[in-house]
Write a protein that holds these residues in place. Structure first.
Motif, PDB file in Angstrom:
ATOM      1  N   THR A   1      -0.304  -0.649 -15.388  1.00 37.97           N
ATOM      2  CA  THR A   1       0.307  -1.611 -14.479  1.00 37.97           C
ATOM      3  C   THR A   1       0.454  -2.958 -15.182  1.00 37.97           C
ATOM      4  O   THR A   1      -0.445  -3.410 -15.881  1.00 37.97           O
ATOM      5  CB  THR A   1      -0.534  -1.785 -13.207  1.00 37.97           C
ATOM      6  N   LEU A   2       1.596  -3.573 -14.946  1.00 33.94           N
ATOM      7  CA  LEU A   2       1.945  -4.825 -15.619  1.00 33.94           C
ATOM      8  C   LEU A   2       2.472  -5.790 -14.568  1.00 33.94           C
ATOM      9  O   LEU A   2       3.349  -5.429 -13.774  1.00 33.94           O
ATOM     10  CB  LEU A   2       3.022  -4.531 -16.658  1.00 33.94           C
ATOM     11  N   ALA A   3       1.936  -6.995 -14.520  1.00 30.47           N
ATOM     12  CA  ALA A   3       2.414  -8.017 -13.588  1.00 30.47           C
ATOM     13  C   ALA A   3       3.313  -9.000 -14.323  1.00 30.47           C
ATOM     14  O   ALA A   3       2.967  -9.463 -15.414  1.00 30.47           O
ATOM     15  CB  ALA A   3       1.251  -8.754 -12.943  1.00 30.47           C
TER      16      ALA A   3
ATOM     17  N   LEU B   1      -3.252  -1.113  -5.778  1.00 30.76           N
ATOM     18  CA  LEU B   1      -2.794  -1.447  -7.128  1.00 30.76           C
ATOM     19  C   LEU B   1      -3.849  -1.065  -8.162  1.00 30.76           C
ATOM     20  O   LEU B   1      -3.545  -0.478  -9.201  1.00 30.76           O
ATOM     21  CB  LEU B   1      -2.510  -2.950  -7.237  1.00 30.76           C
ATOM     22  N   ALA B   2      -5.099  -1.411  -7.879  1.00 29.86           N
ATOM     23  CA  ALA B   2      -6.181  -1.138  -8.820  1.00 29.86           C
ATOM     24  C   ALA B   2      -6.380   0.356  -9.032  1.00 29.86           C
ATOM     25  O   ALA B   2      -6.819   0.776 -10.108  1.00 29.86           O
ATOM     26  CB  ALA B   2      -7.479  -1.766  -8.315  1.00 29.86           C
TER      27      ALA B   2
ATOM     28  N   PRO C   1      -5.816  -6.868 -10.359  1.00 32.39           N
ATOM     29  CA  PRO C   1      -5.961  -5.421 -10.551  1.00 32.39           C
ATOM     30  C   PRO C   1      -5.044  -4.861 -11.634  1.00 32.39           C
ATOM     31  O   PRO C   1      -5.217  -3.705 -12.037  1.00 32.39           O
ATOM     32  CB  PRO C   1      -5.578  -4.835  -9.182  1.00 32.39           C
ATOM     33  N   CYS C   2      -4.060  -5.620 -12.085  1.00 40.52           N
ATOM     34  CA  CYS C   2      -3.097  -5.108 -13.060  1.00 40.52           C
ATOM     35  C   CYS C   2      -3.712  -5.084 -14.458  1.00 40.52           C
ATOM     36  O   CYS C   2      -4.510  -5.945 -14.814  1.00 40.52           O
ATOM     37  CB  CYS C   2      -1.830  -5.965 -13.048  1.00 40.52           C
ATOM     38  N   ASP C   3      -3.308  -4.108 -15.237  1.00 42.94           N
ATOM     39  CA  ASP C   3      -3.863  -3.959 -16.578  1.00 42.94           C
ATOM     40  C   ASP C   3      -3.499  -5.128 -17.483  1.00 42.94           C
ATOM     41  O   ASP C   3      -4.321  -5.587 -18.279  1.00 42.94           O
ATOM     42  CB  ASP C   3      -3.366  -2.655 -17.208  1.00 42.94           C
ATOM     43  N   VAL C   4      -2.279  -5.589 -17.369  1.00 43.05           N
ATOM     44  CA  VAL C   4      -1.793  -6.676 -18.222  1.00 43.05           C
ATOM     45  C   VAL C   4      -0.940  -7.611 -17.373  1.00 43.05           C
ATOM     46  O   VAL C   4      -0.211  -7.159 -16.474  1.00 43.05           O
ATOM     47  CB  VAL C   4      -0.962  -6.125 -19.402  1.00 43.05           C
TER      48      VAL C   4
ATOM     49  N   THR D   1       0.832  -1.203   0.000  1.00 42.45           N
ATOM     50  CA  THR D   1       0.000   0.000   0.000  1.00 42.45           C
ATOM     51  C   THR D   1       0.868   1.255   0.000  1.00 42.45           C
ATOM     52  O   THR D   1       0.601   2.222  -0.728  1.00 42.45           O
ATOM     53  CB  THR D   1      -0.936   0.001   1.217  1.00 42.45           C
ATOM     54  N   GLN D   2       1.919   1.249   0.800  1.00 43.83           N
ATOM     55  CA  GLN D   2       2.825   2.395   0.867  1.00 43.83           C
ATOM     56  C   GLN D   2       3.561   2.593  -0.462  1.00 43.83           C
ATOM     57  O   GLN D   2       3.756   3.730  -0.909  1.00 43.83           O
ATOM     58  CB  GLN D   2       3.826   2.206   2.004  1.00 43.83           C
ATOM     59  N   ALA D   3       3.970   1.504  -1.068  1.00 42.31           N
ATOM     60  CA  ALA D   3       4.669   1.598  -2.357  1.00 42.31           C
ATOM     61  C   ALA D   3       3.749   2.206  -3.413  1.00 42.31           C
ATOM     62  O   ALA D   3       4.174   3.057  -4.206  1.00 42.31           O
ATOM     63  CB  ALA D   3       5.153   0.224  -2.794  1.00 42.31           C
ATOM     64  N   CYS D   4       2.500   1.788  -3.422  1.00 44.15           N
ATOM     65  CA  CYS D   4       1.551   2.344  -4.389  1.00 44.15           C
ATOM     66  C   CYS D   4       1.311   3.824  -4.132  1.00 44.15           C
ATOM     67  O   CYS D   4       1.183   4.619  -5.082  1.00 44.15           O
ATOM     68  CB  CYS D   4       0.238   1.575  -4.331  1.00 44.15           C
TER      69      CYS D   4
END
Length: 253
Positions: A95-97, A88-89, A113-116, A38-41
């Motif tokens: 955002t890419l995982a 993340l969402a 939650p990642c786009d791709v 959460t902090q990183a986001c």
């Protein structure tokens, strides 16, 4: 006693790399990891120099899902475990995982939650909630159905199917399956392309893509896109891009 490091964040060439490094706990959805994610986001959202995000993990397991130390007990705030996924969402940039190895239970929530999603061939996906007699949470069913449709979501959740990376690509859970040794190279190239585009245009396009989910009529979608398109053609980036294309055509001639 100092809190262990469960998530790291680094920014290289306008791409933020969020890495799950809680290897001793197999990157489970434990309190420390979720809070640091959460902090990183939050840090990414505050950094206008970030144009794209990659989520990856260290260790042989991408995520083992629920933290065994906390399973079986009722937390004071049962929604707290999902804050990292919500963060993340909510990221406004692409955002890419990058996934390798097993992704189990609530660990699947990291990628949804990642786009791709791009996965190495070692990756497997096994939601496994009902095996622990626990209902999926954090919007898992909704996001899974968005990717797979109702039948795919039912197969994984109700019937306990687990799938390989190749199968995940075929059914749409992930975008691409690649050799593990090529995973970071492929993801880096994709992230660089997204990061190289005008940041505000990409942000707005992602926002419209998200808003379009709630629309039921093509005319409504067209109107929403037209507002964004009218804005984009008035931006300096558009004029500069057209100039570059014209210069390239002249050189070819």
């Amino acid at each position: 006693m100092a809190t262990r490091t469960a998530v790291t964040l680094s920014v290289e060439e306008r791409v933020a790399w969020i890495t799950l490094v809680d290897v001793g706990r197999r990157n489970s959805t434990n309190e420390v990891l979720v809070e640091q994610l959460t902090q990183a986001c939050a840090a990414v959202r505050a950094d206008r120099g970030v144009h794209a995000v990659v989520l990856r993990a260290e260790g042989p397991v991408f995520s083992a899902g629920g933290d065994l130390d906390s399973l079986g007990t009722r937390p004071a705030d049962p929604t707290a475990v999902y804050r990292g996924f919500a963060a993340l969402a909510a990221l406004p940039v692409p955002t890419l995982a990058a996934v390798h190895g097993p992704t189990i239970g609530a660990g699947v929530n990291f990628i949804l939650p990642c786009d791709v999603v791009v996965a190495g061939r070692s990756a497997t996906f096994d939601p496994r909630f009902l095996d622990l007699a626990i209902h999926p949470g954090g919007g898992h069913l909704w996001r899974l159905e968005q990717r797979l449709g109702r039948q795919g979501a039912a197969a994984l959740i109700l019937f306990g199917e687990s799938i390989s990376a190749a199968e995940a690509q075929r059914c749409g859970l992930i975008w691409k399956c690649v050799a593990d040794d090529d995973l970071l190279e492929v993801v880096s190239a994709m992230a660089a392309r997204a990061a190289g585009r005008p940041r505000e245009l990409v942000r707005r396009t992602k926002s419209v893509l998200s808003l379009s989910r709630a629309l039921t009529e093509p005319a409504m979608a067209a109107s929403l896109e037209q507002v964004a398109q009218d804005w984009s053609v008035r931006q300096p980036d558009h004029a500069e891009a057209v100039r570059r294309v014209r210069d390239g055509v002249r050189r070819v001639r």
